[in-house]
Scaffold this motif. Structure first.
Motif, PDB file in Angstrom:
ATOM      1  N   TRP A 163       0.793  -1.224   0.027  1.00  0.00           N
ATOM      2  CA  TRP A 163      -0.074   0.150  -0.154  1.00  0.00           C
ATOM      3  C   TRP A 163       0.720   1.353  -0.111  1.00  0.00           C
ATOM      4  O   TRP A 163       1.893   1.312   0.232  1.00  0.00           O
ATOM      5  N   GLY A 164       0.182   2.410  -0.362  1.00  0.00           N
ATOM      6  CA  GLY A 164       0.848   3.606  -0.297  1.00  0.00           C
ATOM      7  C   GLY A 164       0.529   4.537   0.785  1.00  0.00           C
ATOM      8  O   GLY A 164      -0.408   4.031   1.611  1.00  0.00           O
ATOM      9  N   THR A 165       0.927   5.825   0.976  1.00  0.00           N
ATOM     10  CA  THR A 165       0.432   6.625   1.887  1.00  0.00           C
ATOM     11  C   THR A 165      -0.095   7.892   1.085  1.00  0.00           C
ATOM     12  O   THR A 165       0.448   8.459   0.220  1.00  0.00           O
ATOM     13  N   LEU A 166      -1.015   8.612   1.820  1.00  0.00           N
ATOM     14  CA  LEU A 166      -1.589   9.943   1.394  1.00  0.00           C
ATOM     15  C   LEU A 166      -1.719  10.738   2.480  1.00  0.00           C
ATOM     16  O   LEU A 166      -2.120  10.227   3.745  1.00  0.00           O
ATOM     17  N   ARG A 167      -1.982  11.926   2.324  1.00  0.00           N
ATOM     18  CA  ARG A 167      -2.517  12.926   3.280  1.00  0.00           C
ATOM     19  C   ARG A 167      -3.809  13.626   2.887  1.00  0.00           C
ATOM     20  O   ARG A 167      -4.422  14.077   1.767  1.00  0.00           O
ATOM     21  N   LEU A 168      -4.890  13.143   3.738  1.00  0.00           N
ATOM     22  CA  LEU A 168      -6.262  13.493   3.586  1.00  0.00           C
ATOM     23  C   LEU A 168      -6.546  14.934   4.333  1.00  0.00           C
ATOM     24  O   LEU A 168      -6.086  14.815   5.695  1.00  0.00           O
ATOM     25  N   THR A 169      -7.052  15.839   3.629  1.00  0.00           N
ATOM     26  CA  THR A 169      -7.343  17.116   4.529  1.00  0.00           C
ATOM     27  C   THR A 169      -9.040  17.175   4.321  1.00  0.00           C
ATOM     28  O   THR A 169      -9.460  17.255   3.235  1.00  0.00           O
ATOM     29  N   ALA A 170      -9.893  16.837   5.392  1.00  0.00           N
ATOM     30  CA  ALA A 170     -11.220  16.984   5.429  1.00  0.00           C
ATOM     31  C   ALA A 170     -11.703  18.155   6.292  1.00  0.00           C
ATOM     32  O   ALA A 170     -10.872  18.708   7.155  1.00  0.00           O
ATOM     33  N   THR A 171     -12.986  18.552   6.138  1.00  0.00           N
ATOM     34  CA  THR A 171     -13.563  19.454   7.149  1.00  0.00           C
ATOM     35  C   THR A 171     -14.052  18.809   8.318  1.00  0.00           C
ATOM     36  O   THR A 171     -14.946  17.780   8.097  1.00  0.00           O
ATOM     37  N   GLY A 172     -13.674  19.363   9.416  1.00  0.00           N
ATOM     38  CA  GLY A 172     -14.155  19.057  10.653  1.00  0.00           C
ATOM     39  C   GLY A 172     -15.698  18.828  10.766  1.00  0.00           C
ATOM     40  O   GLY A 172     -16.464  20.171  10.400  1.00  0.00           O
ATOM     41  N   ARG A 173     -16.372  17.745  11.170  1.00  0.00           N
ATOM     42  CA  ARG A 173     -17.988  17.731  11.193  1.00  0.00           C
ATOM     43  C   ARG A 173     -18.731  18.919  12.211  1.00  0.00           C
ATOM     44  O   ARG A 173     -19.662  19.078  12.129  1.00  0.00           O
ATOM     45  N   ARG A 174     -17.624  18.802  13.260  1.00  0.00           N
ATOM     46  CA  ARG A 174     -18.214  19.869  14.358  1.00  0.00           C
ATOM     47  C   ARG A 174     -17.707  21.434  14.212  1.00  0.00           C
ATOM     48  O   ARG A 174     -18.353  22.240  14.693  1.00  0.00           O
ATOM     49  N   THR A 175     -16.550  21.404  13.997  1.00  0.00           N
ATOM     50  CA  THR A 175     -15.600  22.661  14.065  1.00  0.00           C
ATOM     51  C   THR A 175     -15.837  23.333  12.705  1.00  0.00           C
ATOM     52  O   THR A 175     -15.506  24.563  12.666  1.00  0.00           O
ATOM     53  N   GLY A 176     -15.850  22.647  11.415  1.00  0.00           N
ATOM     54  CA  GLY A 176     -15.873  23.240  10.420  1.00  0.00           C
ATOM     55  C   GLY A 176     -14.304  23.707   9.822  1.00  0.00           C
ATOM     56  O   GLY A 176     -14.178  24.226   8.695  1.00  0.00           O
ATOM     57  N   LYS A 177     -13.387  23.347  10.636  1.00  0.00           N
ATOM     58  CA  LYS A 177     -11.872  23.344  10.435  1.00  0.00           C
ATOM     59  C   LYS A 177     -11.390  22.307   9.533  1.00  0.00           C
ATOM     60  O   LYS A 177     -11.717  21.143   9.752  1.00  0.00           O
ATOM     61  N   GLU A 178     -10.373  22.595   8.928  1.00  0.00           N
ATOM     62  CA  GLU A 178      -9.711  21.452   8.283  1.00  0.00           C
ATOM     63  C   GLU A 178      -8.660  20.621   9.141  1.00  0.00           C
ATOM     64  O   GLU A 178      -8.398  21.133   9.999  1.00  0.00           O
ATOM     65  N   ARG A 179      -8.980  19.434   8.666  1.00  0.00           N
ATOM     66  CA  ARG A 179      -8.135  18.462   9.933  1.00  0.00           C
ATOM     67  C   ARG A 179      -7.527  17.479   8.658  1.00  0.00           C
ATOM     68  O   ARG A 179      -8.067  17.170   7.529  1.00  0.00           O
ATOM     69  N   SER A 180      -6.153  17.138   9.110  1.00  0.00           N
ATOM     70  CA  SER A 180      -5.470  16.414   8.075  1.00  0.00           C
ATOM     71  C   SER A 180      -5.004  15.045   8.842  1.00  0.00           C
ATOM     72  O   SER A 180      -4.777  14.928  10.290  1.00  0.00           O
ATOM     73  N   VAL A 181      -4.883  14.081   7.983  1.00  0.00           N
ATOM     74  CA  VAL A 181      -4.539  12.645   8.518  1.00  0.00           C
ATOM     75  C   VAL A 181      -3.648  12.125   7.596  1.00  0.00           C
ATOM     76  O   VAL A 181      -3.939  12.298   6.167  1.00  0.00           O
ATOM     77  N   ILE A 182      -2.732  11.274   7.747  1.00  0.00           N
ATOM     78  CA  ILE A 182      -2.042  10.345   6.967  1.00  0.00           C
ATOM     79  C   ILE A 182      -2.511   9.106   6.892  1.00  0.00           C
ATOM     80  O   ILE A 182      -2.670   8.491   7.926  1.00  0.00           O
ATOM     81  N   LEU A 183      -2.933   8.475   5.678  1.00  0.00           N
ATOM     82  CA  LEU A 183      -3.525   7.212   5.557  1.00  0.00           C
ATOM     83  C   LEU A 183      -2.840   6.228   4.580  1.00  0.00           C
ATOM     84  O   LEU A 183      -2.375   6.797   3.622  1.00  0.00           O
ATOM     85  N   GLY A 184      -3.203   4.940   4.899  1.00  0.00           N
ATOM     86  CA  GLY A 184      -2.727   3.691   3.763  1.00  0.00           C
ATOM     87  C   GLY A 184      -3.483   3.632   2.798  1.00  0.00           C
ATOM     88  O   GLY A 184      -4.786   3.967   3.201  1.00  0.00           O
ATOM     89  N   TYR A 185      -3.304   3.417   1.415  1.00  0.00           N
ATOM     90  CA  TYR A 185      -4.502   3.205   0.641  1.00  0.00           C
ATOM     91  C   TYR A 185      -3.943   2.408  -0.849  1.00  0.00           C
ATOM     92  O   TYR A 185      -2.753   2.240  -0.574  1.00  0.00           O
ATOM     93  N   ILE A 186      -4.655   2.155  -1.392  1.00  0.00           N
ATOM     94  CA  ILE A 186      -4.462   1.292  -2.785  1.00  0.00           C
ATOM     95  C   ILE A 186      -4.997   1.846  -3.723  1.00  0.00           C
ATOM     96  O   ILE A 186      -5.887   2.644  -3.427  1.00  0.00           O
ATOM     97  N   GLU A 187      -4.748   1.653  -4.911  1.00  0.00           N
ATOM     98  CA  GLU A 187      -5.603   2.144  -6.042  1.00  0.00           C
ATOM     99  C   GLU A 187      -6.386   1.311  -6.798  1.00  0.00           C
ATOM    100  O   GLU A 187      -6.198   0.065  -7.047  1.00  0.00           O
ATOM    101  N   ASP A 188      -7.548   1.775  -7.262  1.00  0.00           N
ATOM    102  CA  ASP A 188      -8.702   0.990  -7.926  1.00  0.00           C
ATOM    103  C   ASP A 188      -8.909   1.573  -9.020  1.00  0.00           C
ATOM    104  O   ASP A 188      -9.914   2.479  -8.985  1.00  0.00           O
ATOM    105  N   GLY A 189      -8.203   1.795 -10.298  1.00  0.00           N
ATOM    106  CA  GLY A 189      -8.397   2.619 -11.398  1.00  0.00           C
ATOM    107  C   GLY A 189      -8.083   3.858 -10.899  1.00  0.00           C
ATOM    108  O   GLY A 189      -6.975   3.890 -10.223  1.00  0.00           O
ATOM    109  N   PRO A 190      -9.019   4.802 -11.250  1.00  0.00           N
ATOM    110  CA  PRO A 190      -8.623   6.056 -10.729  1.00  0.00           C
ATOM    111  C   PRO A 190      -8.706   6.485  -9.180  1.00  0.00           C
ATOM    112  O   PRO A 190      -8.477   7.556  -8.512  1.00  0.00           O
TER     113      PRO A 190
END
Length: 158
Positions: A45-72
């Motif tokens: 697997w590879g790693t990516l950095r995901l930046t999402a909007t916090g559901r309570r704060t509305g602020k950007e939150r980032s996390v590094i995750l493992g992933y695989i590719e499935d087509g695009p």
């Protein structure tokens, strides 16, 4: 009882898992993103950095995750280090599915969704090829581990 304990996968203590997360994120931050992300390869697997909007704060939150590719698409598991409960990043994506992903070679905007049915089974089997203990680790959780699909969007990255 002892057979059951012997057959359970061994995981590091929770404090160690959390320390590894903070260390990885710190290395990424200190190096300005030059170290810490990599592309998936054959049976890895590879790693990516995901930046999402916090559901309570509305602020950007980032996390590094493992992933695989499935087509695009990019595929990750909402596993919370195999601990119980949904990871916060997945709860945030359920509230706000649009997010930014930084890959080793490029950023992109994505929309998140949970895989279901045959698609989930197929993607779970692909992860199982990479992690032979996947089912045993998933059994440590009281709820099913979501298979999260991050679908790239044509929207330019901010």
């Amino acid at each position: 009882m002892s057979d059951e304990r012997e057959n359970r996968p061994r995981l590091p203590p929770r404090w160690f898992v959390r320390l590894a997360w903070y260390t990885h994120r710190g290395i990424y931050r200190v190096t300005g993103g030059r170290v810490g992300l990599w592309r998936p390869r054959n049976n890895r697997w590879g790693t990516l950095r995901l930046t999402a909007t916090g559901r309570r704060t509305g602020k950007e939150r980032s996390v590094i995750l493992g992933y695989i590719e499935d087509g695009p698409n990019l595929v990750t598991l909402a596993m919370n280090g195999w601990a119980d409960g949904e990871p916060v990043w997945w709860l945030n994506l359920q509230a706000h599915p649009g997010a930014r992903v930084d890959l080793a070679d490029r950023p992109c905007m994505v929309t998140a969704r949970a895989a279901e049915g045959e698609e989930r089974s197929r993607l779970w089997a692909r992860w199982r090829e990479i992690d032979t203990n996947l089912d045993a680790h998933a059994a440590l959780r009281s709820s099913e581990t979501a298979v999260v699909i991050l679908e790239p969007q044509s929207t330019p990255v901010r």
